[in-house]
Design a protein around this motif. Structure first.
Motif, mmCIF file in Angstrom:
data_model
loop_
_atom_site.group_PDB
_atom_site.id
_atom_site.type_symbol
_atom_site.label_atom_id
_atom_site.label_comp_id
_atom_site.label_asym_id
_atom_site.label_seq_id
_atom_site.Cartn_x
_atom_site.Cartn_y
_atom_site.Cartn_z
ATOM 1 N N PRO A 114 48.630 44.165 36.148
ATOM 2 C CA PRO A 114 48.114 44.027 37.516
ATOM 3 C C PRO A 114 48.538 45.154 38.453
ATOM 4 N N VAL A 115 49.700 45.758 38.205
ATOM 5 C CA VAL A 115 50.129 46.862 39.062
ATOM 6 C C VAL A 115 49.178 48.053 38.900
ATOM 7 N N LEU A 116 48.877 48.405 37.668
ATOM 8 C CA LEU A 116 47.961 49.514 37.429
ATOM 9 C C LEU A 116 46.533 49.146 37.819
ATOM 10 N N LEU A 117 46.157 47.888 37.572
ATOM 11 C CA LEU A 117 44.823 47.439 37.931
ATOM 12 C C LEU A 117 44.623 47.481 39.438
ATOM 13 N N ALA A 118 45.625 47.024 40.194
ATOM 14 C CA ALA A 118 45.519 47.046 41.655
ATOM 15 C C ALA A 118 45.358 48.471 42.168
ATOM 16 N N ARG A 119 46.070 49.406 41.560
ATOM 17 C CA ARG A 119 45.971 50.791 42.022
ATOM 18 C C ARG A 119 44.566 51.348 41.840
ATOM 19 N N LEU A 121 41.728 49.618 41.390
ATOM 20 C CA LEU A 121 40.740 48.864 42.163
ATOM 21 C C LEU A 121 40.815 49.205 43.651
ATOM 22 N N THR A 122 42.021 49.350 44.160
ATOM 23 C CA THR A 122 42.174 49.744 45.563
ATOM 24 C C THR A 122 41.579 51.126 45.792
ATOM 25 N N SER A 123 41.814 52.034 44.871
ATOM 26 C CA SER A 123 41.254 53.381 44.988
ATOM 27 C C SER A 123 39.728 53.342 44.988
ATOM 28 N N LEU A 124 39.150 52.489 44.121
ATOM 29 C CA LEU A 124 37.691 52.356 44.084
ATOM 30 C C LEU A 124 37.148 51.759 45.375
ATOM 31 N N ASP A 125 37.845 50.789 45.920
ATOM 32 C CA ASP A 125 37.386 50.188 47.169
ATOM 33 C C ASP A 125 37.413 51.208 48.299
ATOM 34 N N LEU A 126 38.461 52.011 48.351
ATOM 35 C CA LEU A 126 38.551 53.048 49.374
ATOM 36 C C LEU A 126 37.488 54.128 49.161
ATOM 37 N N ALA A 127 37.311 54.544 47.911
ATOM 38 C CA ALA A 127 36.339 55.597 47.618
ATOM 39 C C ALA A 127 34.914 55.168 47.962
ATOM 40 N N SER A 128 34.629 53.874 47.851
ATOM 41 C CA SER A 128 33.282 53.377 48.121
ATOM 42 C C SER A 128 33.096 52.931 49.566
ATOM 43 N N GLY A 129 34.134 53.047 50.389
ATOM 44 C CA GLY A 129 34.035 52.592 51.763
ATOM 45 C C GLY A 129 33.997 51.084 51.886
ATOM 46 N N GLY A 130 34.677 50.380 50.951
ATOM 47 C CA GLY A 130 34.750 48.927 51.025
ATOM 48 C C GLY A 130 33.568 48.205 50.423
ATOM 49 N N ARG A 131 33.069 48.700 49.281
ATOM 50 C CA ARG A 131 31.896 48.079 48.652
ATOM 51 C C ARG A 131 32.213 47.440 47.303
ATOM 52 N N LEU A 132 33.483 47.254 46.970
ATOM 53 C CA LEU A 132 33.865 46.805 45.635
ATOM 54 C C LEU A 132 33.882 45.283 45.529
ATOM 55 N N ASP A 133 33.311 44.760 44.449
ATOM 56 C CA ASP A 133 33.457 43.364 44.033
ATOM 57 C C ASP A 133 34.229 43.360 42.724
ATOM 58 N N VAL A 134 35.385 42.733 42.702
ATOM 59 C CA VAL A 134 36.232 42.698 41.515
ATOM 60 C C VAL A 134 35.824 41.520 40.644
ATOM 61 N N LEU A 163 45.885 37.269 38.915
ATOM 62 C CA LEU A 163 45.321 37.000 40.244
ATOM 63 C C LEU A 163 46.418 36.890 41.288
ATOM 64 N N ASP A 164 47.515 36.211 40.955
ATOM 65 C CA ASP A 164 48.628 36.096 41.905
ATOM 66 C C ASP A 164 49.225 37.461 42.223
ATOM 67 N N ALA A 165 49.399 38.285 41.181
ATOM 68 C CA ALA A 165 49.996 39.602 41.385
ATOM 69 C C ALA A 165 49.075 40.506 42.195
ATOM 70 N N LEU A 166 47.763 40.459 41.923
ATOM 71 C CA LEU A 166 46.819 41.264 42.701
ATOM 72 C C LEU A 166 46.852 40.859 44.170
#
Length: 309
Positions: A114-119, A121-134, A163-166
């Motif tokens: 989850p630590v690597l996954l969060a990194r 996914l957060t990067s993708l959300d930022l890169a897309s301007g907040g358009r990510l659905d996980v 899910l808790d860690a994310l």
């Protein structure tokens, strides 16, 4: 987890339905160099969301058959033998689109840290301007778990811990998590998602426990095309679980995946239209169409996408 507000800008012109499209990622369409062109064209056609899947391994003699119609002779679709990375594919699409939501249907959640996954996914959300659905699920192929060093047993509890860690990594300050699988020491994590407080989390699955988890803690369900009575019955499990958890079921999303494929009853793009009628009848306003099984190449997939719209 609370559901995010719908974005009307990413609605397709198909009678209020947000019509989504799978990005070229596997089989004959597995061409990372074509993703940008495909994503740009799909958005111009009016598709409101673009999606990736997750396949890690295709063993010659798998322990499990593909639940979408695998047989001992053909345990999974041949298209699965060539599969591009979902994160790279989404990042490419994020760079060339402006309004389409970007999602996963679905990552095999328990095999990821989850630590690597969060990194990522957060990067993708930022890169897309907040358009990510996980989108997360349990998967169905135990060899993928073995190959990634993750036990098959207890995978449901492991997904809950992911899910808790994310949640902690996206919203905690400082970030800390002490779960049965992962322990995250109190830490500063400066990279936070563009969406507040986090990207929506959608869960896949077709069993009562999976739908109960959707109702208890997800923002929605990644459904697959099936007879109407099954869609109704499974969704009722999520609704009941949400109510028992003190959540409003009306805030939960449903994304219906349709894979036109020979021998399934939905074999061509033309066969998708009646499925959309059923979706609207059930109040499902988000549909994902995957053309990998009917398109010969990326250009053909774009022709079929235009026909679909």
């Amino acid at each position: 987890m609370s559901a995010m507000t719908d974005n009307p800008e990413s609605r397709s012109p198909v009678s209020g339905t947000r019509l989504g499209l799978a990005l070229p990622q596997y089989g004959a369409l597995a061409d990372p160099a074509a993703v940008a062109r495909f994503a740009t064209a799909a958005e111009e056609l009016g598709f409101g969301s673009l999606w990736v899947g997750d396949r890690i391994l295709t063993p010659h003699s798998p322990s499990d058959l593909y639940p979408g119609g695998g047989t001992p002779e053909h345990p999974y679709p041949k298209e699965f033998e060539t599969f591009a990375d979902p994160f790279t594919t989404l990042a490419t699409a994020a760079a060339v689109t402006r309004t389409a939501r970007l999602g996963m249907s679905a990552l095999t959640g328990p095999v990821y840290s989850p630590v690597l996954l969060a990194r990522v996914l957060t990067s993708l959300d930022l890169a897309s301007g907040g358009r990510l659905d996980v989108g997360l699920g349990l998967g169905w192929l135990r060899e993928e778990y073995f190959a990634t060093g993750v036990p098959w047993e207890g995978r449901g509890k492991r997904l809950d811990d992911v899910l808790d860690a994310l949640e902690a990594l996206w919203t905690g300050d400082p970030v800390a998590h002490d779960g049965p699988q992962w322990r995250i020491a109190p830490s500063t994590v400066g990279l936070r998602p563009a969406q507040n407080p986090r990207p929506p989390v959608l869960l896949g699955g077709f069993s009562p426990p999976a739908l109960a988890r959707v109702g208890r803690r997800a923002d929605g369900w990644l459904a697959g095309w099936m007879p109407k009575e099954y869609l109704i019955g499974l969704w009722s499990v999520a609704v009941d679980a949400a109510e028992k958890a003190g959540r409003d079921p009306a805030t939960l999303r449903r994304v219906l995946r349709i894979n036109p494929r020979a021998g399934t009853g939905v074999e061509t793009v033309a066969d998708v239209a009646p499925c959309l009628d059923v979706a609207r009848e059930l109040g499902i306003t988000e549909v994902l169409v995957d053309l990998h099984y009917v398109a010969k190449d990326v250009d053909h997939a774009l022709e079929l996408a235009a026909e679909l719209v």
